[in-house]
Design an enzyme around this catalytic site. Structure first.
Site, PDB file in Angstrom:
ATOM      1  N   ASP A  84      -9.750   9.871   9.109  1.00  0.00           N
ATOM      2  CA  ASP A  84      -9.601   9.305   7.760  1.00  0.00           C
ATOM      3  C   ASP A  84     -10.154   7.890   7.725  1.00  0.00           C
ATOM      4  O   ASP A  84      -9.524   6.985   7.191  1.00  0.00           O
ATOM      5  CB  ASP A  84      -8.131   9.325   7.324  1.00  0.00           C
ATOM      6  CG  ASP A  84      -7.980   9.107   5.814  1.00  0.00           C
ATOM      7  OD1 ASP A  84      -8.990   9.276   5.089  1.00  0.00           O
ATOM      8  OD2 ASP A  84      -6.882   8.763   5.357  1.00  0.00           O
ATOM      9  N   GLY A 107       0.817  -1.204   0.000  1.00  0.00           N
ATOM     10  CA  GLY A 107       0.000   0.000   0.000  1.00  0.00           C
ATOM     11  C   GLY A 107       0.846   1.247   0.000  1.00  0.00           C
ATOM     12  O   GLY A 107       2.052   1.198   0.211  1.00  0.00           O
ATOM     13  N   GLU A 144       5.138   4.593   1.928  1.00  0.00           N
ATOM     14  CA  GLU A 144       4.716   3.295   1.408  1.00  0.00           C
ATOM     15  C   GLU A 144       4.587   2.292   2.543  1.00  0.00           C
ATOM     16  O   GLU A 144       5.181   2.458   3.593  1.00  0.00           O
ATOM     17  CB  GLU A 144       5.772   2.757   0.438  1.00  0.00           C
ATOM     18  CG  GLU A 144       6.079   3.672  -0.707  1.00  0.00           C
ATOM     19  CD  GLU A 144       7.459   3.382  -1.277  1.00  0.00           C
ATOM     20  OE1 GLU A 144       7.538   3.084  -2.479  1.00  0.00           O
ATOM     21  OE2 GLU A 144       8.445   3.429  -0.517  1.00  0.00           O
TER      22      GLU A 144
END
Lengths: 272, 362
Positions: free
Chosen positions: B147, B24, B30
């Site tokens: 989020d 991901g 990363e």
């Protein structure tokens, strides 16, 4: 998680000691670094928690590095810079450099090299790794307030004691007490010291039918702490005042005002 | 000046883990699947991007670290340690910092995009219970996630859900009466109406809105409101949840952007009506409806959501999720996106541009 508390032997045998720095010199560097962080912090209008966190970072940092390998002014600046972020009161590195410049002489600024901003940022990385990203730091201030709220004495008298203890906490940041004892323990000890110097006997508020009158007041908050610990901490504080001319010059140049951090107005104390 | 003249004996080198594959990438770096060379245990390594930071180590990563260190819960991803890699002098690289997490086999977005993965009602209840328990825990600790989306919900092989990616999370305090947070948080499709309207003094309710969106996805299998712009997102919200007016949301007219948007008026609220094609269970419908309440003050909170009849009526939450143990491949949204040419989760590729009808929303 690693522990950030050390015994006196470890503090005496710090990396600076192996590097040939005398203990008195190290104590002075710690004191001056703490003062420098307070001065820069006050100039930038940072909250006292942020300043205190920066100073705790500073003391921890120099338990892993020697004052010879890492310049104490840069180390201190990096600590305050990181504390700003850790306490959600971030300041731009540029502004930090500006504040540092107003406090230090041209000659002292030389330690920061051609690019002071970069110097602080690269030391921030070193600091983060040294303190193992442990960003959550607690201070005795909130415990002073919390414990004082549970004392059953004359309010005006307690208020006086709290104010004095609060100032002791400010000054304790110049010592290695934060490397030796948890903030709760420092808080009861400095309340104890303030009460003693005010010739006042503290007693804890009865809590329930099982109130044990044979216990000392602080043992109602910290049952495991005996009076030897308190006495030791008080002695360290008195020793600090004994050896330090509080008004005397620091980091060789300027004379900072007596530490100005006061009990904030909003302290829940008044609402008791 | 790039220099590393000191030894760092204080945190481990990331070389103790063997990187296996990239699983991901977030806003801040990363993520790799990796294995501890000695214990053979799998972990996820999240690299913090450094180097071009004008303000040193990113405050967002510091928040994530500070928050994750303080949070310990079964339904929150566990931060095991922090590692470093050395910079190489020739490339003037400074090296990286890695957050080391427990490894979870899947993320919820990846699972929901796989038609072979089927969940029954009792399994969905179990997963929603995990989600809300994790959220209740972080909200009780005064942390906003900011989020939440299916891709940020990890699922272990044993079917335990874990909230992940606290890169946008931050602490709020109830003591401070007004906050001045950035409203540029939460992936567009999961963004609550108050955020879209410019609110900066928001609270835990923004996470509950996202929970409502995620919950519906258990049945619809893709995000329910895939807007391609903030205006479009508000339009989609209006079409599903009814017009946003001071009658349903007092003080909405005081929000910065309320007058700037020309939002559809006199739309009826149709959450239950439109989702009933997918969601047969009436308690489930009701809970989604309560999460997708326009007024944040009236939106259900995580505590009440956990007490909702949905969790206390037959069938009760399952004790395990049977299909997961049969899955031999990891399902991550990132990996699926790479393999398919029709990614449904990228806002910029959404087909929904200004469609007046609402039939296509799901």
């Amino acid at each position: 998680m690693s522990s950030w508390y050390f015994c006196s032997n470890e503090i005496v045998n710090s990396p600076s000691r192996s590097d040939g720095i005398e203990i008195t010199a190290e104590c002075r560097y710690r004191r001056e670094g703490a003062r420098f962080i307070m001065d820069v912090g006050n100039r930038m209008n940072l909250r006292y928690e942020t300043v205190a966190t920066g100073i705790v970072f500073y003391h921890r940092f120099y338990m892993m590095h020697s004052f010879k390998t890492i310049n104490r002014l840069i180390g201190a600046a990096a600590c305050l810079y990181l504390a700003g972020k850790a306490e959600e009161t971030p300041k731009k590195c540029r502004d930090l450099v500006k504040a540092v410049r107003t406090i230090l002489s041209e000659r002292q600024m030389e330690a920061f090299g051609d690019d002071p901003k970069e110097e602080i940022i690269s030391h921030e990385r070193l600091l983060l790794q040294t303190i193992k990203f442990d960003l959550c730091v607690q201070h005795p201030y909130k415990y002073i307030v919390k414990f004082a709220k549970n004392l059953k004495d004359d309010r005006a008298q307690i208020e006086k004691v709290v104010q004095m203890a609060w100032n002791f906490v400010n000054d304790s940041l110049s010592t290695t007490l934060c490397l030796q004892w948890k903030p709760q323990v420092v808080a009861v000890s400095l309340l104890h010291l303030a009460a003693k110097l005010s010739k006042y006997n503290l007693s804890a508020a009865p809590d329930g039918p099982h109130y044990d009158h044979s216990k000392s007041w602080w043992q109602h908050f910290l049952p495991e702490i005996n009076s030897d610990v308190l006495e030791d901490i008080c002695l360290q504080m008195l020793d600090f005042y004994d050896k330090t001319d509080v008004g005397a010059s620091n980091y060789n140049m300027i004379s900072p005002p007596k530490i100005t951090m006061k009990v904030p107005q909003s302290i829940p104390y008044r609402t008791l | 000046m790039s220099k590393e003249p000191y030894n760092y004996p204080f945190i481990h080198d990331v070389g103790k883990y063997e990187k296996i594959t990239k699983i991901g990438h977030g806003t801040f770096g990363e993520v790799f699947k990796a294995r501890n060379r000695i214990s053979k245990e799998f972990v996820a390594l999240k690299r913090v991007l450094l180097g071009n930071e004008k303000e040193g180590f990113p405050i967002t990563s510091l928040r994530e670290i500070k928050i994750l260190r303080a949070l310990k819960h079964d339904n929150i991803v566990r931060l095991q340690e922090i590692c470093r890699s050395k910079g190489t002098p020739q490339s003037r690289k400074r090296g990286s910092i890695y957050l080391v997490f427990e490894f979870c086999a899947h993320d919820l977005a990846g699972l929901l995009q796989n038609p072979q993965v089927k969940f029954n009602l009792s399994e969905i209840k179990r997963m929603m219970k995990h989600l809300l328990s994790g959220l209740f825990y972080i909200h009780s600790n005064k942390v906003l996630h900011r989020d939440l989306k299916a891709a940020n919900v990890l699922v272990t092989r044993d079917g335990v859900l874990k909230l992940a990616d606290f890169g946008l999370a931050r602490v709020y305090s109830r003591k401070e009466k007004t906050h001045c947070f950035t409203n540029r948080v939460v992936t567009l499709w999961y963004r609550a109406p108050e955020l879209l309207l410019g609110c900066r003094d928001y609270g835990p309710a923004i996470d509950m809105w996202a929970i409502g969106c995620i919950m519906a996805e258990f049945w619809t299998r893709s995000a329910i409101m895939q807007g391609n712009s903030e205006t479009n997102q508000l339009t989609l919200i209006t079409q599903l949840c009814g017009s946003i007016t001071p009658e349903v949301y007092p003080d909405v007219d005081k929000l910065d952007l309320f007058k700037k948007f020309d939002l559809p008026a006199s739309q009826k609220r149709r959450v239950k009506e439109r989702l009933s094609h997918y969601v047969r269970d009436r308690h489930a419908l009701d809970l989604i409806d309560r999460c997708l309440t326009i007024d944040p003050a009236k939106r259900i909170d995580s505590d009440s959501a956990l007490n909702h009849d949905f969790f206390w009526s037959d069938p009760l939450p399952a004790s395990k999720i049977s299909c997961l143990s049969r899955l031999n491949v990891s399902m991550f949204e990132f990996l699926i996106d790479r393999k398919t040419t029709n990614p449904q989760h990228r806002p910029e590729q959404s087909q929904m541009s200004q469609q007046p009808g609402y039939d296509r929303v799901f």
